[in-house]
Design an enzyme around this catalytic site. Structure first.
Site, PDB file in Angstrom:
ATOM      1  N   ARG A 136       0.854   8.413   5.490  1.00  0.00           N
ATOM      2  CA  ARG A 136      -0.304   8.732   6.363  1.00  0.00           C
ATOM      3  C   ARG A 136      -0.360  10.333   6.029  1.00  0.00           C
ATOM      4  NH1 ARG A 136       0.562   5.982  11.978  1.00  0.00           N
ATOM      5  NH2 ARG A 136       0.356   3.778  11.388  1.00  0.00           N
ATOM      6  N   ARG A 192       0.947  -1.223   0.023  1.00  0.00           N
ATOM      7  CA  ARG A 192      -0.044  -0.011  -0.012  1.00  0.00           C
ATOM      8  C   ARG A 192       0.845   1.103   0.125  1.00  0.00           C
ATOM      9  NH1 ARG A 192      -1.597  -0.612   5.047  1.00  0.00           N
ATOM     10  NH2 ARG A 192      -1.602  -3.070   5.101  1.00  0.00           N
ATOM     11  N   ARG A 232      18.815   0.386  13.234  1.00  0.00           N
ATOM     12  CA  ARG A 232      18.155   1.368  14.252  1.00  0.00           C
ATOM     13  C   ARG A 232      18.777   1.401  15.608  1.00  0.00           C
ATOM     14  NH1 ARG A 232      12.678  -1.950  15.575  1.00  0.00           N
ATOM     15  NH2 ARG A 232      13.598  -4.013  15.811  1.00  0.00           N
ATOM     16  N   ASP A 282       3.867 -11.193  14.237  1.00  0.00           N
ATOM     17  CA  ASP A 282       3.965 -10.345  15.459  1.00  0.00           C
ATOM     18  C   ASP A 282       3.430 -11.129  16.371  1.00  0.00           C
ATOM     19  OD1 ASP A 282       5.237  -7.993  14.777  1.00  0.00           O
ATOM     20  OD2 ASP A 282       3.221  -7.102  14.351  1.00  0.00           O
ATOM     21  N   GLU A 337      21.244  -1.741  16.283  1.00  0.00           N
ATOM     22  CA  GLU A 337      20.981  -2.983  15.727  1.00  0.00           C
ATOM     23  C   GLU A 337      21.621  -3.027  14.092  1.00  0.00           C
ATOM     24  OE1 GLU A 337      16.791  -3.526  16.726  1.00  0.00           O
ATOM     25  OE2 GLU A 337      16.569  -4.516  14.925  1.00  0.00           O
ATOM     26  N   ARG A 372      17.350 -13.059   8.106  1.00  0.00           N
ATOM     27  CA  ARG A 372      18.538 -12.231   8.326  1.00  0.00           C
ATOM     28  C   ARG A 372      18.583 -12.506   9.930  1.00  0.00           C
ATOM     29  NH1 ARG A 372      21.388  -9.951   4.709  1.00  0.00           N
ATOM     30  NH2 ARG A 372      21.354  -8.139   5.690  1.00  0.00           N
ATOM     31  N   TYR A 386       7.137 -14.196   9.180  1.00  0.00           N
ATOM     32  CA  TYR A 386       7.491 -13.170  10.160  1.00  0.00           C
ATOM     33  C   TYR A 386       5.894 -12.998  10.982  1.00  0.00           C
ATOM     34  CZ  TYR A 386       7.676  -9.163  12.649  1.00  0.00           C
ATOM     35  OH  TYR A 386       7.622  -8.234  14.222  1.00  0.00           O
TER      36      TYR A 386
HETATM   37  C1  LIG Z   1      13.875  -7.984  16.115  1.00  0.00           C
HETATM   38  C2  LIG Z   1      12.259  -8.358  16.198  1.00  0.00           C
HETATM   39  C3  LIG Z   1      11.363  -7.517  16.817  1.00  0.00           C
HETATM   40  C4  LIG Z   1      10.074  -7.820  16.925  1.00  0.00           C
HETATM   41  N1  LIG Z   1       9.450  -7.028  17.436  1.00  0.00           N
HETATM   42  C5  LIG Z   1       8.014  -7.257  17.479  1.00  0.00           C
HETATM   43  C6  LIG Z   1       7.144  -6.418  18.245  1.00  0.00           C
HETATM   44  O1  LIG Z   1       7.640  -5.033  18.488  1.00  0.00           O
HETATM   45  N2  LIG Z   1       5.733  -6.629  18.238  1.00  0.00           N
HETATM   46  C7  LIG Z   1       5.534  -7.968  18.006  1.00  0.00           C
HETATM   47  O2  LIG Z   1       4.270  -7.966  18.229  1.00  0.00           O
HETATM   48  N3  LIG Z   1       6.285  -8.873  17.665  1.00  0.00           N
HETATM   49  C8  LIG Z   1       7.510  -8.581  17.220  1.00  0.00           C
HETATM   50  N4  LIG Z   1       8.475  -9.474  16.905  1.00  0.00           N
HETATM   51  C9  LIG Z   1       7.900 -10.853  16.689  1.00  0.00           C
HETATM   52  C10 LIG Z   1       8.058 -11.688  17.733  1.00  0.00           C
HETATM   53  O3  LIG Z   1       9.414 -12.032  18.178  1.00  0.00           O
HETATM   54  C11 LIG Z   1       7.642 -13.157  17.440  1.00  0.00           C
HETATM   55  O4  LIG Z   1       6.071 -13.155  17.195  1.00  0.00           O
HETATM   56  C12 LIG Z   1       7.663 -14.319  18.519  1.00  0.00           C
HETATM   57  O5  LIG Z   1       8.894 -14.340  18.863  1.00  0.00           O
HETATM   58  C13 LIG Z   1       7.082 -15.781  17.919  1.00  0.00           C
HETATM   59  O6  LIG Z   1       7.276 -16.719  18.855  1.00  0.00           O
HETATM   60  P1  LIG Z   1       7.590 -18.240  18.560  1.00  0.00           P
HETATM   61  O7  LIG Z   1       7.173 -18.851  19.496  1.00  0.00           O
HETATM   62  O8  LIG Z   1       6.849 -18.581  17.294  1.00  0.00           O
HETATM   63  O9  LIG Z   1       9.144 -18.246  18.202  1.00  0.00           O
HETATM   64  P2  LIG Z   1      10.346 -18.013  19.023  1.00  0.00           P
HETATM   65  O10 LIG Z   1      10.058 -16.927  19.913  1.00  0.00           O
HETATM   66  O11 LIG Z   1      11.553 -17.876  18.290  1.00  0.00           O
HETATM   67  O12 LIG Z   1      10.574 -19.424  19.970  1.00  0.00           O
HETATM   68  C14 LIG Z   1      11.026 -20.465  19.512  1.00  0.00           C
HETATM   69  C15 LIG Z   1      11.926 -21.235  20.374  1.00  0.00           C
HETATM   70  O13 LIG Z   1      12.055 -22.570  19.739  1.00  0.00           O
HETATM   71  C16 LIG Z   1      13.200 -22.827  20.493  1.00  0.00           C
HETATM   72  N5  LIG Z   1      13.882 -23.909  19.564  1.00  0.00           N
HETATM   73  C17 LIG Z   1      14.037 -24.091  18.297  1.00  0.00           C
HETATM   74  N6  LIG Z   1      14.367 -25.290  17.941  1.00  0.00           N
HETATM   75  C18 LIG Z   1      14.686 -26.077  18.875  1.00  0.00           C
HETATM   76  C19 LIG Z   1      14.884 -27.506  19.125  1.00  0.00           C
HETATM   77  N7  LIG Z   1      15.270 -28.105  18.245  1.00  0.00           N
HETATM   78  N8  LIG Z   1      14.782 -27.952  20.503  1.00  0.00           N
HETATM   79  C20 LIG Z   1      14.285 -27.132  21.576  1.00  0.00           C
HETATM   80  N9  LIG Z   1      14.125 -25.745  21.431  1.00  0.00           N
HETATM   81  C21 LIG Z   1      14.153 -25.077  20.034  1.00  0.00           C
HETATM   82  C22 LIG Z   1      14.225 -21.411  20.226  1.00  0.00           C
HETATM   83  O14 LIG Z   1      15.294 -21.626  21.293  1.00  0.00           O
HETATM   84  C23 LIG Z   1      13.009 -20.626  20.672  1.00  0.00           C
HETATM   85  O15 LIG Z   1      13.303 -20.394  22.002  1.00  0.00           O
HETATM   86  C24 LIG Z   1       9.546  -9.338  16.650  1.00  0.00           C
HETATM   87  C25 LIG Z   1      10.580 -10.030  16.344  1.00  0.00           C
HETATM   88  C26 LIG Z   1      11.961  -9.731  15.819  1.00  0.00           C
HETATM   89  C27 LIG Z   1      13.006 -10.604  15.416  1.00  0.00           C
END
Ligand SMILES: Cc1cc2nc3c(=O)[nH]c(=O)nc-3n(C[C@H](O)[C@H](O)[C@H](O)COP(=O)(O)OP(=O)(O)OC[C@H]3O[C@@H](n4cnc5c(N)ncnc54)[C@H](O)[C@@H]3O)c2cc1C
Length: 383
Positions: A176, A172, A278, A349, A299, A248, A347
């Protein structure tokens, strides 16, 4: 009662574990890391006393009532509006690009309708069918806005020319025509009073859940369980046999100082000549706390290699084709459901992660009731 395994103690795994534990299932949760909460992990910095978002700044926002009601069972959320600034070409601008940004950049006092008409004249209308991110940006906002805010930042964030990225990234018009500088447009926005790790610890605090930190789970260990929810990287589950999906990763340069370092939680650096993308000053995420000292993360983004923490899935054409092959394999894997940002290579949130985890648990319970096998995915990872 069936024995369930959850791989990953991030929001995906923890929410599923809790939902099933509440239905009487015995759940083992594994994580390779020494802490819960995955990439949302928060920890108080010993030197400054500031609550730090260890894997980068996280602001909670959602318009989903179920998710908002769910998350507030585990901590109080303090209202917080993310107002990001941009450093570009020796000026400071308001983000996301809004009426203030346009008036600042062009030295004008446009009203909303004047600005709308003006931006229309900037767009390159000769680009009929934009194929790349660059063409799309030039068509929408023209050279000056593109060069100031998009070109350098995108190159640093993705490590490639915007002309190599698909137009679909900029769906989009990214402008704004009001002074609204609230980064998110969600109905509810806030920061948990005690941090995200506190929340996940409480989610996992149930007698039916056994938590195993510092423990990597591998495919061979699945034999001891009736069902596995896997929130690790989908390519890792299959031993990378079709190659590694590209991500990344981020490096954080940590700075500690006295007082207030930058006067805002997040400032983006758009110029290519500045190596970081940032800067996050963590104490501004908790304005209700007082700290004399401060801790700041600069970062830096780069390609994720073996051993690095995967942050942002690249998801270009080549990755999507590779993902398609892993998805096919996953569908023929018995008793495993792939969830979360790594399990589905998207990705996500936090609020989407939690919504999908609640849905994954619902679907599993429904399949149990109907006596059918739970599916490998609760969403289409290729969509
Ligand atoms: C830089 C950044 C900024 C962000 N900012 C925001 C924000 O402002 N607001 C927002 O809503 N979201 C944000 N997010 C998104 C947010 O981080 C994700 O929504 C969230 O982490 C997803 O959770 P998850 O459980 O799917 O994955 P993860 O948090 O990655 O958890 C997966 C876990 O699995 C574990 N794992 C993997 N493989 C294995 C294995 N074989 N054995 C045992 N353990 C394992 C890992 O160690 C990890 O702890 C951001 C993401 C990034 C990268």
């Amino acid at each position: 009662m069936k024995k369930i395994c959850v791989v990953g103690a991030g929001f995906s795994g923890s929410v599923i574990a809790r939902q099933l534990a509440e239905q009487g299932f015995s759940v083992d949760v594994f994580d390779t890391r020494p802490h819960v909460a995955g990439n949302c992990h928060t920890e108080r910095d010993a030197q400054t006393g500031v609550m730090v978002h260890i894997y980068g700044p996280h602001i909670f926002h959602t318009s989903n009532e179920r998710v908002w009601n769910y998350i507030r069972k585990f901590d109080e959320f303090v209202p917080y509006v993310n107002r990001v600034k941009a450093h570009a070409q020796q000026h400071v601008y308001s983000l996301p690009i809004n009426l203030m940004t346009i008036n600042q950049l062009f030295g004008k006092q446009f009203s909303p309708s004047e600005a709308r008409e003006f931006v229309k004249t900037l767009g390159d209308q000769s680009i009929d069918d934009p194929q790349t991110f660059e063409e799309q940006a030039l068509r929408f906002v023209g050279e000056k806005i593109y060069r100031t805010f998009f070109y350098g930042y995108t190159r640093k964030q993705w490590g490639m020319e915007p002309s190599e990225l698909p137009a679909s990234i900029l769906k989009r018009l990214p402008v704004r025509f009001s002074y609204d500088d609230n980064y998110y447009s969600s109905k509810y926005q806030g920061i948990p009073k005690n941090g995200y790790t506190y929340i996940v610890e409480k989610i996992l605090d149930a007698p039916e859940i056994s938590l195993h930190l510092n423990t990597a789970f591998s495919r061979e260990m699945a034999a001891g369980y009736d069902h596995v929810f896997y929130s690790g990287p989908i390519d890792a589950w299959f031993g990378y046999e079709d190659g590694r999906l590209s991500y990344r990763t981020l490096d954080f340069e940590v700075i500690r100082a006295e007082g207030d370092y930058q006067g805002n939680a997040v400032i983006n650096y758009c110029d290519e000549s500045v190596p970081w993308t940032r800067v996050a000053e963590h104490k501004h995420f908790t304005p209700w706390e007082e700290h004399e000292k401060t801790i700041v993360y600069r970062e830096h983004s780069r390609l994720c290699e073996g051993g690095d923490t995967p942050y942002y899935p690249v998801r270009l054409v080549r990755d999507k084709a590779q993902l398609g092959r892993y998805v096919e394999k996953a569908k023929s894997e018995a008793n495993v459901t792939f969830v979360g940002r790594l399990g589905t290579y998207r990705y996500l949130d936090m609020h989407i992660t939690i919504a999908e985890a609640l849905e994954a648990a619902d679907l599993f319970l429904k399949a149990e009731k109907e006596g059918v096998s739970p599916s490998a995915f609760c969403i289409d990872p290729l969509a």
